[in-house]
Design an enzyme around this catalytic site. Structure first.
Site, PDB file in Angstrom:
ATOM      1  N   LYS B  80      41.366  34.947  36.237  1.00 53.99           N
ATOM      2  CA  LYS B  80      40.571  34.129  37.163  1.00 53.99           C
ATOM      3  C   LYS B  80      41.364  33.895  38.438  1.00 53.99           C
ATOM      4  O   LYS B  80      42.567  33.585  38.392  1.00 53.99           O
ATOM      5  CB  LYS B  80      40.216  32.794  36.486  1.00 53.99           C
ATOM      6  CG  LYS B  80      39.210  31.953  37.267  1.00 53.99           C
ATOM      7  CD  LYS B  80      38.833  30.706  36.465  1.00 53.99           C
ATOM      8  CE  LYS B  80      37.849  29.827  37.224  1.00 53.99           C
ATOM      9  NZ  LYS B  80      37.553  28.573  36.489  1.00 53.99           N
ATOM     10  N   SER B 155      32.507  27.676  36.319  1.00 48.86           N
ATOM     11  CA  SER B 155      32.998  28.403  37.469  1.00 48.86           C
ATOM     12  C   SER B 155      33.568  29.785  37.125  1.00 48.86           C
ATOM     13  O   SER B 155      33.611  30.678  37.965  1.00 48.86           O
ATOM     14  CB  SER B 155      34.060  27.589  38.188  1.00 48.86           C
ATOM     15  OG  SER B 155      35.218  27.445  37.386  1.00 48.86           O
ATOM     16  N   SER B 179      34.035  25.195  32.501  1.00 48.41           N
ATOM     17  CA  SER B 179      34.111  26.461  33.248  1.00 48.41           C
ATOM     18  C   SER B 179      34.586  27.663  32.446  1.00 48.41           C
ATOM     19  O   SER B 179      34.508  28.793  32.931  1.00 48.41           O
ATOM     20  CB  SER B 179      35.015  26.301  34.464  1.00 48.41           C
ATOM     21  OG  SER B 179      34.376  25.527  35.444  1.00 48.41           O
TER      22      SER B 179
END
Lengths: 98, 501
Positions: B80, B155, B179
């Site tokens: 990420k 997210s 997330s």
């Protein structure tokens, strides 16, 4: 009666150092009003005698040993700087002209 | 050899150990897959082809030299874009960090490198992890591999979409309000939020420091456990890191025995607002666990209904403070430095140009919640609610070993559906937020497809602090029982993506 006015949002944006446009203010103010109504629900909870929790787990202050350890070189530290001069961060003027 | 991108991380590790495949071959297969499908999926913001192949080659060299390697050595992973990796662009999905190359590795990245895990590239995310759909990324939305017209969750939508599209067998996410778990649920994959403090925040671009937790994403429970073990554990560089041994997550994932385990269904996380297909799959999964010997009871957590409002005070407050560091002086975007503007004006112009709408919304909300006159009514009260939620958990855990709920009230929604309705968007995280506020471990495991839309449903498990192993016990039991019914894990039902190259 909105819980937050357009003028208040403009003031908060100035405090947060964000130069909002008029369009953004028009858009943001009503949305923030809705969100503040939602988050205001926390006041429905009777919690006068409840201690606050700032962190999920109990915390103790942590200190590291006062020893020299390897760190970034000046070149590495300045590698992302928008502007650098003489091995320093170059910043715009910080005092108002008079 | 059959397609290397369809293998699990554990299978790939085995192929390398037995000499049937090299890390370079495996890494190249995934890079090829990314080139073939990422035009449609857009899971990656940056693909580090050269760096990944160099890492892979190094692992192959060590293996050839007979060096002792860790279990996942040579397996590729998607990272990420909120975690720093030295010399590799790191944006956190924001324009304000476009082009920034961090001068240091986050602890998670250090540990991945030490384990010989090959980092393929950086994955898309909502800007500074603020969002539940990746639509708040400054670099475009990621598409759900199950249906390209839908969001992959957020997210960490890029990380979950990458593994769901077979672009990587493993990914790293970060979970502040859901997330990792919500995108896991939406993409039919496993997403685990470890206990807060169980994984290090050093080098994680902070959203809300008292909530942020890095964790593993994978297609199987065992793969997630192997990755969990590789990244977890005490880190002196993180002041809230827990100095205790990592829970025995891999062992739990291998055993997966729920006989006698006490499971509590949270009464408040269901009913109105929950999609029928989500509830149906959830209740079937609970039944299945009962058949496997678990003891199931219903429990009540009355303050969970206030978790969402409390979260949307605590998170923006911490975020407004954390994001103050983007002042256009030391790194990141600078706008308006023309010799006439003051530093303060340059900061305001840069933040205006560099931050997207949701980030501005939350910074302003946080600034409001922390202002004098409002502090006690908002932030102070939210912190008290946080105590009450932690007490609800503590009381429930006197009765049961783990709590369960659906991971999300609905399946993945269409791109654009909720982008202009922040409150509808925030409600995605109803089930996941309580565990962030209380800091306990939690995870989402695939439990089937909703009848209405054929999209994946996530089964949410919440375990006490530092009992992350219990998540894997439940996940593994469910996974093997469901795989028996389906003839494979849920991901085998995913539609084939069109190869565009």
């Amino acid at each position: 009666m909105p819980s937050i006015t357009r003028e208040e949002v403009a003031h908060l944006a100035r405090l947060a150092r964000i130069e909002l446009s008029d369009d953004e203010l028009d858009h943001l103010a009503p949305q923030l009003d809705q969100i503040i109504t939602l988050v205001g629900q926390v006041s429905q909870v009777a919690a006068d005698d409840i201690p606050p929790t700032s962190h999920a787990l109990p915390l103790t202050n942590v200190m590291r040993a006062d020893e020299n350890v390897p760190c970034l070189t000046p070149e590495q530290a300045l590698s992302g700087a928008p502007a650098a001069e003489e091995q320093r961060f170059r910043v715009p003027r910080i005092l108002e002209e008079d | 050899m059959s397609d290397l991108t369809r293998k699990t991380a554990a299978e790939l590790a085995e192929l390398m150990t037995s000499g049937q495949a090299s890390s370079v071959e495996i890494t190249q297969a995934h890079l090829d897959r990314i080139a073939a499908v990422d035009g449609d999926v857009h899971a990656f913001l940056h693909v580090d082809t050269e760096g990944a192949l160099a890492q892979a080659k190094a692992v192959d060299g060590k293996r050839a030299a007979g060096e002792q390697l860790s279990p996942l050595a040579g397996v590729p992973l998607a990272l990420k874009d909120v975690l720093t990796q030295e010399g590799v662009p790191t944006t956190a999905g924001s324009k304000i960090l476009e082009g920034w190359k961090p001068p240091y590795d986050s602890t998670v990245v250090k540990r991945l490198k030490a384990a010989g895990i090959v980092i393929l590239g950086k994955t898309n995310m909502d800007e500074f992890a603020m969002g539940s759909s990746t639509e708040n990324s400054a670099y475009g939305t990621t598409h759900n591999p199950w249906d390209l017209n839908r969001i992959p969750g957020g997210s960490g939508g890029g990380s979950s979409a990458a593994i769901s599209a077979y672009e990587a067998p493993l990914a790293i996410g970060t979970d502040t309000g859901g997330s990792i778990r919500q995108p896991g649920a939406f993409t039919g994959t496993v997403g685990v939020k470890p206990t807060y403090g169980g994984t290090s925040r050093y080098g994680l671009i902070a959203l809300a420091s008292s909530l942020d937790t890095p964790g593993p994403c994978a297609r199987t429970t065992l793969d997630a456990a192997l990755l969990h073990e590789a990244i977890a554990g005490y880190d002196p560089m993180d002041s809230t890191s827990i100095n205790q041994p990592v829970p025995a997550v891999v062992e739990a994932a291998r055993n997966g025995d729920v006989a006698g385990l006490r499971i509590g269904v949270v009464k408040e996380l269901g009913g109105e607002g929950y999609q029928p297909g989500v509830e149906a799959r959830f209740h079937e999964a609970v039944e299945l666990l009962t058949k496997l010997g678990a003891e199931v009871v219903e429990v009540s957590c009355p303050h969970f209904e206030y978790a969402l409002p409390a979260y949307y005070l605590i998170l923006p407050s911490e975020a407004s403070s954390n994001l103050a560091k983007f002042d256009a002086m030391r790194y990141g975007l600078r706008v308006g430095d023309d010799g006439t503007n003051s530093a303060e004006t340059v900061t305001s112009l840069s933040r205006e140009a560099g931050f997207g709408a949701e980030v501005k919304r939350r910074i302003i909300l946080g600034t409001h919640a922390l202002s004098s006159g409002y502090y006690d009514a908002y932030y102070g009260q939210a912190q008290k609610v946080r105590t009450l939620i932690a007490r609800d958990f503590a009381k429930a855990y006197e009765q049961v070993d783990v709590l369960v709920s659906p991971a999300t009230p609905t399946t993945a929604f269409a791109i654009g559906d909720r982008i202009d309705d922040p409150i509808a968007m925030y409600k995605n995280d109803l089930c996941t937020i309580p565990s962030n506020l209380a800091g306990n471990a939690a995870a989402s495991f695939p439990c089937g497809l909703a009848d209405e839309d054929g999209l994946p449903v996530g089964f949410h498990v919440m375990a006490p602090v530092m009992r992350d192993d219990l998540l894997y016990t439940v996940g593994a039991a469910l996974e093997s029982a469901l795989a028996e019914q389906w003839g494979g894990v849920l991901m085998t039902k995913a539609p084939e993506l069109e190869v565009t190259r």
